[in-house]
Scaffold this motif. Structure first.
Motif, mmCIF file in Angstrom:
data_model
loop_
_atom_site.group_PDB
_atom_site.id
_atom_site.type_symbol
_atom_site.label_atom_id
_atom_site.label_comp_id
_atom_site.label_asym_id
_atom_site.label_seq_id
_atom_site.Cartn_x
_atom_site.Cartn_y
_atom_site.Cartn_z
ATOM 1 N N ASN A 92 -16.243 6.360 2.845
ATOM 2 C CA ASN A 92 -15.483 5.841 1.711
ATOM 3 C C ASN A 92 -14.406 4.874 2.210
ATOM 4 O O ASN A 92 -13.228 5.207 2.244
ATOM 5 N N ILE A 93 -14.832 3.679 2.611
ATOM 6 C CA ILE A 93 -13.914 2.692 3.179
ATOM 7 C C ILE A 93 -12.835 2.309 2.171
ATOM 8 O O ILE A 93 -11.671 2.161 2.524
ATOM 9 N N VAL A 94 -13.198 2.161 0.916
ATOM 10 C CA VAL A 94 -12.215 1.793 -0.115
ATOM 11 C C VAL A 94 -11.161 2.891 -0.231
ATOM 12 O O VAL A 94 -9.957 2.614 -0.271
ATOM 13 N N GLY A 95 -11.585 4.142 -0.251
ATOM 14 C CA GLY A 95 -10.631 5.258 -0.332
ATOM 15 C C GLY A 95 -9.719 5.316 0.879
ATOM 16 O O GLY A 95 -8.506 5.509 0.748
ATOM 17 N N PHE A 96 -10.303 5.150 2.066
ATOM 18 C CA PHE A 96 -9.489 5.130 3.286
ATOM 19 C C PHE A 96 -8.484 3.981 3.218
ATOM 20 O O PHE A 96 -7.307 4.154 3.517
ATOM 21 N N ALA A 97 -8.973 2.791 2.854
ATOM 22 C CA ALA A 97 -8.090 1.619 2.794
ATOM 23 C C ALA A 97 -6.980 1.823 1.764
ATOM 24 O O ALA A 97 -5.819 1.464 2.023
ATOM 25 N N ASP A 98 -7.307 2.394 0.612
ATOM 26 C CA ASP A 98 -6.275 2.662 -0.393
ATOM 27 C C ASP A 98 -5.188 3.558 0.180
ATOM 28 O O ASP A 98 -3.995 3.332 -0.050
ATOM 29 N N ASN A 99 -5.584 4.554 0.935
ATOM 30 C CA ASN A 99 -4.610 5.443 1.559
ATOM 31 C C ASN A 99 -3.798 4.707 2.629
ATOM 32 O O ASN A 99 -2.576 4.856 2.708
ATOM 33 N N GLU A 100 -4.461 3.907 3.437
ATOM 34 C CA GLU A 100 -3.764 3.219 4.529
ATOM 35 C C GLU A 100 -2.850 2.109 4.024
ATOM 36 O O GLU A 100 -1.890 1.744 4.683
ATOM 37 N N ARG A 101 -3.116 1.597 2.820
ATOM 38 C CA ARG A 101 -2.218 0.595 2.225
ATOM 39 C C ARG A 101 -0.818 1.160 1.980
ATOM 40 O O ARG A 101 0.153 0.411 1.896
ATOM 41 N N LEU A 102 -0.714 2.473 1.866
ATOM 42 C CA LEU A 102 0.603 3.087 1.708
ATOM 43 C C LEU A 102 1.492 2.761 2.903
ATOM 44 O O LEU A 102 2.714 2.837 2.816
ATOM 45 N N GLY A 103 0.886 2.374 4.008
ATOM 46 C CA GLY A 103 1.638 1.997 5.199
ATOM 47 C C GLY A 103 2.533 0.792 4.984
ATOM 48 O O GLY A 103 3.577 0.674 5.627
ATOM 49 N N PHE A 104 2.162 -0.104 4.081
ATOM 50 C CA PHE A 104 3.032 -1.250 3.808
ATOM 51 C C PHE A 104 4.367 -0.754 3.254
ATOM 52 O O PHE A 104 5.427 -1.226 3.638
ATOM 53 N N ARG A 105 4.291 0.225 2.371
ATOM 54 C CA ARG A 105 5.508 0.810 1.798
ATOM 55 C C ARG A 105 6.265 1.621 2.857
ATOM 56 O O ARG A 105 7.478 1.531 2.976
ATOM 57 N N SER A 106 5.522 2.418 3.626
ATOM 58 C CA SER A 106 6.157 3.233 4.666
ATOM 59 C C SER A 106 6.899 2.364 5.666
ATOM 60 O O SER A 106 8.008 2.703 6.087
ATOM 61 N N THR A 130 8.344 -0.423 5.211
ATOM 62 C CA THR A 130 9.596 -0.865 4.590
ATOM 63 C C THR A 130 10.602 0.279 4.542
ATOM 64 O O THR A 130 11.782 0.090 4.842
ATOM 65 N N ILE A 131 10.136 1.461 4.189
ATOM 66 C CA ILE A 131 11.020 2.625 4.085
ATOM 67 C C ILE A 131 11.650 2.953 5.431
ATOM 68 O O ILE A 131 12.821 3.315 5.520
ATOM 69 N N TYR A 132 10.879 2.820 6.503
ATOM 70 C CA TYR A 132 11.373 3.172 7.831
ATOM 71 C C TYR A 132 12.245 2.090 8.460
ATOM 72 O O TYR A 132 12.850 2.326 9.510
ATOM 73 N N ASP A 133 12.324 0.903 7.842
ATOM 74 C CA ASP A 133 13.192 -0.159 8.372
ATOM 75 C C ASP A 133 14.617 0.357 8.503
ATOM 76 O O ASP A 133 15.149 0.994 7.594
ATOM 77 N N GLY A 139 13.960 3.674 15.302
ATOM 78 C CA GLY A 139 13.517 2.355 15.731
ATOM 79 C C GLY A 139 12.471 1.805 14.793
ATOM 80 O O GLY A 139 12.178 2.381 13.748
ATOM 81 N N GLU A 140 11.876 0.699 15.179
ATOM 82 C CA GLU A 140 10.897 0.014 14.346
ATOM 83 C C GLU A 140 9.592 0.809 14.284
ATOM 84 O O GLU A 140 9.106 1.310 15.305
ATOM 85 N N TYR A 141 9.026 0.923 13.078
ATOM 86 C CA TYR A 141 7.724 1.570 12.896
ATOM 87 C C TYR A 141 6.683 0.785 13.688
ATOM 88 O O TYR A 141 6.661 -0.441 13.648
ATOM 89 N N GLN A 142 5.790 1.488 14.389
ATOM 90 C CA GLN A 142 4.790 0.806 15.204
ATOM 91 C C GLN A 142 3.362 1.041 14.723
ATOM 92 O O GLN A 142 2.626 0.097 14.490
ATOM 93 N N PHE A 143 2.933 2.292 14.603
ATOM 94 C CA PHE A 143 1.574 2.585 14.161
ATOM 95 C C PHE A 143 1.476 4.053 13.775
ATOM 96 O O PHE A 143 2.382 4.836 14.037
#
Length: 130
Positions: free
Chosen positions: A53-67, A69-72, A77-81
């Motif tokens: 389920n690549i779409v489902g995985f990608a939808d979940n991993e897109r939350l990383g864009f928000r994360s 920003t939150i961790y800035d 330190g800076e979020y890495q991976f």
């Protein structure tokens, strides 16, 4: 996968897969590129069955864009991976400003995840303006 045939440039796709293969070799399971609106699986090892389920995985991993920003500004330190641990392997997510990649692998020593994330981040940064 994205319905657009050229969702990811051939150069970016080749560079991401090459960087991952060089870093983890035959332990590489898959490579998927994503951004805020789409995704494309760039590589799937021959002995694995398509159909995840690549779409489902990608939808979940897109939350990383928000994360990211939150961790800035965090004292950590800076979020890495991000590394996600599963019964049969690992998922490593690396995100840039507007795009990212998640890579699945077999078991690896911990320091190899840092090497993998660094290699993917370098390719993504080279393609930030594309």
């Amino acid at each position: 996968m994205s319905s657009e045939a050229d969702y990811v440039s051939e150069d970016l796709a080749n560079e991401l897969v090459s960087a991952c293969r060089t870093t983890v070799g035959d332990r590489l399971r898959s490579v998927t590129y994503f951004d805020t609106v789409g995704e494309e699986q760039l590589y799937l090892r021959d002995d694995l069955e398509p159909g995840a389920n690549i779409v489902g995985f990608a939808d979940n991993e897109r939350l990383g864009f928000r994360s990211k920003t939150i961790y800035d500004g965090s004292e950590l330190g800076e979020y890495q991976f991000t590394i996600r641990v599963f019964e049969h392997g690992y998922l490593t997510r690396v995100i840039g400003d507007y795009h990212g990649t998640f890579v699945t692998t077999d078991r690896l020593p911990t320091d190899r995840f840092e090497d993998l994330a660094s290699a993917v981040e370098s390719v993504l940064e080279d393609h930030e303006s594309t």
